[in-house]
Motif scaffolding. Structure first.
Motif, mmCIF file in Angstrom:
data_model
loop_
_atom_site.group_PDB
_atom_site.id
_atom_site.type_symbol
_atom_site.label_atom_id
_atom_site.label_comp_id
_atom_site.label_asym_id
_atom_site.label_seq_id
_atom_site.Cartn_x
_atom_site.Cartn_y
_atom_site.Cartn_z
ATOM 1 N N VAL A 1 0.904 -1.249 0.160
ATOM 2 C CA VAL A 1 0.065 -0.007 -0.017
ATOM 3 C C VAL A 1 0.995 1.097 -0.031
ATOM 4 O O VAL A 1 1.963 1.377 0.152
ATOM 5 C CB VAL A 1 -0.818 0.015 1.165
ATOM 6 C CG1 VAL A 1 -1.933 -1.151 1.295
ATOM 7 C CG2 VAL A 1 -0.096 0.021 2.600
ATOM 8 N N SER B 1 -0.491 5.094 4.017
ATOM 9 C CA SER B 1 -1.656 4.448 4.323
ATOM 10 C C SER B 1 -1.313 3.212 5.389
ATOM 11 O O SER B 1 -1.876 2.474 5.827
ATOM 12 C CB SER B 1 -2.551 3.558 3.252
ATOM 13 O OG SER B 1 -2.840 4.372 2.335
ATOM 14 N N SER C 1 -6.539 -0.301 5.854
ATOM 15 C CA SER C 1 -5.462 -0.840 4.850
ATOM 16 C C SER C 1 -5.315 -2.106 4.659
ATOM 17 O O SER C 1 -4.837 -2.896 3.833
ATOM 18 C CB SER C 1 -4.302 -0.016 4.776
ATOM 19 O OG SER C 1 -4.552 1.302 4.799
#
Length: 125
Positions: A101, A105, A111
């Motif tokens: 990610v 995040s 996430s």
């Protein structure tokens, strides 16, 4: 991906513990990993995260300088070394993982798509 956290227990304030999280799956090295914790009556809190490569880490403000996250991609393991523990560190600690990610995040629980079962850490005063 399946995650199995271990290493929790009861420790006195000022002591240390090392949590471990074993991950299944052949693409562990492609996954970002994190630890979150949740104390009774409180929301889940970001604790630490490590990039898939191990080259970047992030820590929650309350654990900076005391906790260290690391990973061993050859063993499909992630660790959380916790030093100078305080009673406020008492919580259930969860490991979590997601495919790569954005760096921004890494600290967001939303996430992470896969979560372990949690391991209890209790710090006595």
């Amino acid at each position: 991906v399946q995650l199995q956290a271990s290493g929790g227990g009861l420790v006195q304030a000022g002591g240390s513990l090392r949590l471990s999280c074993a991950a299944s799956g052949r693409t562990f090295r492609d996954y970002d990993m994190a630890w979150f914790r949740q104390a009774p009556g409180k929301e889940r809190e970001f604790t630490a995260a490590i990039r898939y490569s191990g080259g970047t880490t992030r820590y929650g403000d309350s654990v900076k300088g005391r906790f260290t996250i690391s990973r061993d991609n050859a063993k499909n393991m992630v660790y959380l070394q916790m030093n100078s523990l305080k009673p406020d560190d008492t919580a259930v600690y969860y490991c979590a993982t997601t495919s790569r990610v954005a760096l921004s995040s890494l600290t967001e629980a939303s996430s992470y798509h896969y979560w372990g079962q949690g391991t209890q850490v209790t710090v006595s005063s």
